[in-house]
Design an enzyme around this catalytic site. Sequence first.
Site, mmCIF file in Angstrom:
data_model
loop_
_atom_site.group_PDB
_atom_site.id
_atom_site.type_symbol
_atom_site.label_atom_id
_atom_site.label_comp_id
_atom_site.label_asym_id
_atom_site.label_seq_id
_atom_site.Cartn_x
_atom_site.Cartn_y
_atom_site.Cartn_z
ATOM 1 N N ARG A 14 -13.938 3.063 -12.152
ATOM 2 C CA ARG A 14 -14.238 1.726 -12.229
ATOM 3 C C ARG A 14 -14.473 1.023 -10.984
ATOM 4 O O ARG A 14 -13.855 1.460 -10.096
ATOM 5 C CB ARG A 14 -12.768 1.149 -12.643
ATOM 6 C CG ARG A 14 -12.886 -0.348 -13.012
ATOM 7 C CD ARG A 14 -11.586 -1.040 -13.432
ATOM 8 N NE ARG A 14 -10.781 -1.221 -12.580
ATOM 9 C CZ ARG A 14 -9.351 -1.588 -12.414
ATOM 10 N NH1 ARG A 14 -8.873 -1.876 -13.747
ATOM 11 N NH2 ARG A 14 -8.450 -1.582 -11.554
ATOM 12 N N ARG A 28 1.334 -11.323 -15.942
ATOM 13 C CA ARG A 28 1.650 -10.186 -16.037
ATOM 14 C C ARG A 28 3.004 -9.623 -14.856
ATOM 15 O O ARG A 28 3.613 -8.795 -15.179
ATOM 16 C CB ARG A 28 0.697 -8.984 -16.247
ATOM 17 C CG ARG A 28 -0.129 -8.918 -14.809
ATOM 18 C CD ARG A 28 -1.349 -8.051 -15.162
ATOM 19 N NE ARG A 28 -1.248 -6.681 -14.484
ATOM 20 C CZ ARG A 28 -2.277 -6.077 -14.241
ATOM 21 N NH1 ARG A 28 -3.695 -6.282 -14.940
ATOM 22 N NH2 ARG A 28 -2.187 -4.727 -13.932
ATOM 23 N N ARG A 38 -9.134 3.899 -10.781
ATOM 24 C CA ARG A 38 -9.005 2.504 -9.937
ATOM 25 C C ARG A 38 -9.653 2.803 -8.428
ATOM 26 O O ARG A 38 -8.943 3.188 -7.513
ATOM 27 C CB ARG A 38 -7.834 1.957 -9.827
ATOM 28 C CG ARG A 38 -7.152 1.471 -11.341
ATOM 29 C CD ARG A 38 -5.829 0.985 -10.849
ATOM 30 N NE ARG A 38 -5.359 0.329 -12.427
ATOM 31 C CZ ARG A 38 -4.447 0.958 -13.041
ATOM 32 N NH1 ARG A 38 -3.845 1.961 -12.693
ATOM 33 N NH2 ARG A 38 -4.063 0.085 -14.266
ATOM 34 N N HIS A 68 0.780 -1.277 0.057
ATOM 35 C CA HIS A 68 -0.009 -0.090 -0.003
ATOM 36 C C HIS A 68 0.792 1.176 -0.064
ATOM 37 O O HIS A 68 0.319 2.237 -0.676
ATOM 38 C CB HIS A 68 -0.849 0.075 1.248
ATOM 39 C CG HIS A 68 -1.516 -1.103 1.070
ATOM 40 N ND1 HIS A 68 -2.638 -1.604 2.096
ATOM 41 C CD2 HIS A 68 -1.908 -1.929 0.321
ATOM 42 C CE1 HIS A 68 -3.290 -2.847 1.823
ATOM 43 N NE2 HIS A 68 -2.744 -3.083 0.786
ATOM 44 N N CYS A 70 -6.747 1.510 -21.736
ATOM 45 C CA CYS A 70 -5.921 2.353 -20.328
ATOM 46 C C CYS A 70 -4.995 1.292 -19.778
ATOM 47 O O CYS A 70 -4.618 1.560 -18.637
ATOM 48 C CB CYS A 70 -7.317 2.498 -19.483
ATOM 49 S SG CYS A 70 -8.181 1.040 -18.882
ATOM 50 N N ASN A 91 -3.329 -4.411 -19.855
ATOM 51 C CA ASN A 91 -2.615 -5.283 -19.006
ATOM 52 C C ASN A 91 -3.064 -6.929 -18.738
ATOM 53 O O ASN A 91 -2.491 -7.722 -18.929
ATOM 54 C CB ASN A 91 -2.494 -4.838 -17.651
ATOM 55 C CG ASN A 91 -1.961 -3.253 -17.752
ATOM 56 O OD1 ASN A 91 -1.475 -2.654 -18.696
ATOM 57 N ND2 ASN A 91 -2.629 -2.728 -16.762
ATOM 58 N N ASP A 92 -4.452 -6.873 -18.627
ATOM 59 C CA ASP A 92 -5.173 -8.000 -18.110
ATOM 60 C C ASP A 92 -5.430 -8.921 -19.747
ATOM 61 O O ASP A 92 -5.131 -10.062 -19.708
ATOM 62 C CB ASP A 92 -6.337 -8.140 -17.518
ATOM 63 C CG ASP A 92 -5.839 -8.068 -16.038
ATOM 64 O OD1 ASP A 92 -4.909 -8.744 -15.591
ATOM 65 O OD2 ASP A 92 -6.557 -7.181 -15.321
ATOM 66 N N GLU A 107 -11.130 -6.639 -20.831
ATOM 67 C CA GLU A 107 -9.766 -7.170 -20.558
ATOM 68 C C GLU A 107 -9.610 -8.804 -20.307
ATOM 69 O O GLU A 107 -8.649 -9.073 -19.934
ATOM 70 C CB GLU A 107 -9.398 -6.504 -19.102
ATOM 71 C CG GLU A 107 -10.419 -6.681 -17.955
ATOM 72 C CD GLU A 107 -9.857 -5.732 -17.013
ATOM 73 O OE1 GLU A 107 -8.698 -5.450 -16.829
ATOM 74 O OE2 GLU A 107 -10.710 -5.465 -15.748
#
Length: 757
Positions: A513, A647, A477, A370, A684, A636-637, A613
């Site tokens: 999202r 990834r 996000r 985090h 994105c 990415n996914d 994705e």
Amino acid sequence: MNAAGPVAPSGPRILLRRLRQVMAGPGTAQERMDQLVVTIAANMVAEVCSIYLLRDGALELFATEGLKRSAIHETTLRVGEGLVGQIAQLARPVALSEARSHPNFAARPETGEEDYHSLMGVPVLRGGRVVGVLVLQNRTNRSYSNDEVEVMQTIAMVLAEMVGGALQEEIPGAGVLGADGLPRRIAGLALNEGLARGVAVLHEPRIVVEQHVADDIDVEAARLNTAVAELRIQVDGMLQAAIAEPGGESRDILETYRMFAHDKGWMARMHEAVQSGLTAEAAVERVQVENRARMSEIGDAYLRERLHDLEDLSNRLMRHLTVSGGQMADDDLPDQAVVVAWNMGPAELLDYDVGRVKALVLEEGSPTSHVAIVARALQIPVIGRLDQLLDIVESGDDLVVDGDNGQLFVRPGTDALEAFGANLELRQAKAAQYAALRDQPAVSKDGTRIQLNLNAGLLADLPHLDETGADGIGLYRTELHFMVRATLPTVSVQTEFYSRVLDQARGRPVLFRTLDVGGDKMLPYLTRYDDEQNPAMGWRAIRLSLDRPVLLRMQIRALLKAAADRPLAIMFPMIAEVSEFRAARGLLEREVERQHRMGEVGPSSLQVGTMLEVPSLAWQLGALLPMVDFVSIGSNDLMQFLFASDRGNPRLANRYDELSPAALSIVRDIVRRCSAAGVPVSLCGEAAGRPIDAMALIGLGLRSISMRAASIGAVKMMVRSLDLAALQAFMEDFYDSPEHSLREALTKFAEDHGVAI
Ligand code: PEP
Ligand code: MG
């Protein structure tokens, strides 16, 4: 008691007192050390007792009973070399009944140690750092008991006291790691990019215990009790404050602190250490060392974090016992500070005056930790997994942090400083170029306007909108807000948060999202499922949200409320089939109806879209497109699932390329289908932020992309130097190419056509 060798027959308390007498007695430090090894060997019933201390970066034999005296100050081992080196490197004891068959055993013939079979060694620690190793050896295959190892650890602490004092005056540099002050380079894991130079600030100031052996055990026991009582009052006070002030230091963490502060086992272990003859501080340190050893053996990140809490609590307890170890006040924080820590939570980072924190370096840390997420939003370079960081870095050291390559330069030499200066100049020149473009639109040379949006996730990201001149937020996000907290944010906390996001966006579009948690992005307050073999393909994102609809409904309720007469755009992550989208949208519509019923002010307009994705969704566009207001491709996914390539696995990082014919084809097909249906489409993933990749994405038809703030300038510069028509013609027959990647061809195109990449 052990059959092969009794624990110090006189009991640790008497032994400690005897050692103390030797240490305080007449003679040089060397002579006293020579006496110490004799006393320890006799009490521990060992034929050999040796002291190795660090000097000039190596472990040097300083004193021995049993080995050849001619080896004293002659025999040296590197940290990590042989069993003694291993003990120093791992800061952990070793006890072996047959040491010579151990793969790390490195015989030193000049010491005559070939006659000895068993070995037990413990690190000598000062202020939590290894300064030497204390070793016992026996001729027989002796099995050393845990009790004996513990007694040796206590003896090592007493020895450490002497190393810090008289010995250093007599033999300069003895027992000091990095005493040479030489430049060091440590390689770690790049957690956030960027370059910085600053002064080392130790997050937890090191507390060096000056007296280990108690003069009066009852007094020490009473001191420990008082400090523990003070600590409990402090934790209770912090907890009360957290309850009264939502958003303050997190309540769950403090509940754990309170639990530890009242933990009977912890108290018993510290009191036991006092009863063995240690001072209260030494007892806290003694138990802390044990905890650290346990911590390094735990693979589970969540449990490790909990032990980290205990570490923090031990430090607080130590501060109650000493006056010297207070937390650094902000006034003392240098303007160019590099914070050095073993690990820390996001709230701890935010406690600093972050304007003065130029970088963060951690001995632990992972990309999903985090604190790394928060540092990214603050654009503070971070390097994690820096081996022996806290051993090597001293407070006040000059540090150069290369967050791009995961390299830390401690006390940098002229070479490193020159390279740093050159890199910094280059970056500053580029930053000035990008800043000049801030208010210019991203329009290609032949007049096509490209929307450049930001990826964001915390309030700290919002100022980047103005700084970069981005068009809006293409991916918000929302899970990051959930991840940096220790408790589930209520609807009202979420509403306030989203409304602040919209306030700060000042009319620019924000694409929220919904929660993408689960898998490896687990929330501390959500039930954990550790049995998932492939967490990225597991119970996460929309799958979890549909199975636990309350979480999603609360979030949607907060978003609808926050929008209050402003436009709102929401999308769902990891949709794999149209029915999932339909279910999620149905849930959202029920919340819209509820809002109407309640007479609340809703959004002025509502756009509902999906991330694309998961590859399966690309084959359902016919059914999907009439139902969605927009599509956002999560490359990415999408790439990880398209190529079945994790990834997060560095070994696969260069295996498949987003500029391969397969990757470009799938994205082009999606873009074409969306455009034909009149559905806005953007992308994105990370690829959008790399100028050459962004060029290809625009070439295949995308007119809107979203990226990290740091990438906007470079991508805008690329767009403004691009002849799009020429690129489209060039890419025409790319899609049937048998090549592994079209990156080289695209780079050549850019070079030939003066595109700034
Ligand atoms: C993606 O998968 O491309 C994406 C943008 O989502 P995340 O990186 O948050 O998984
Ligand atoms: Mg994703």
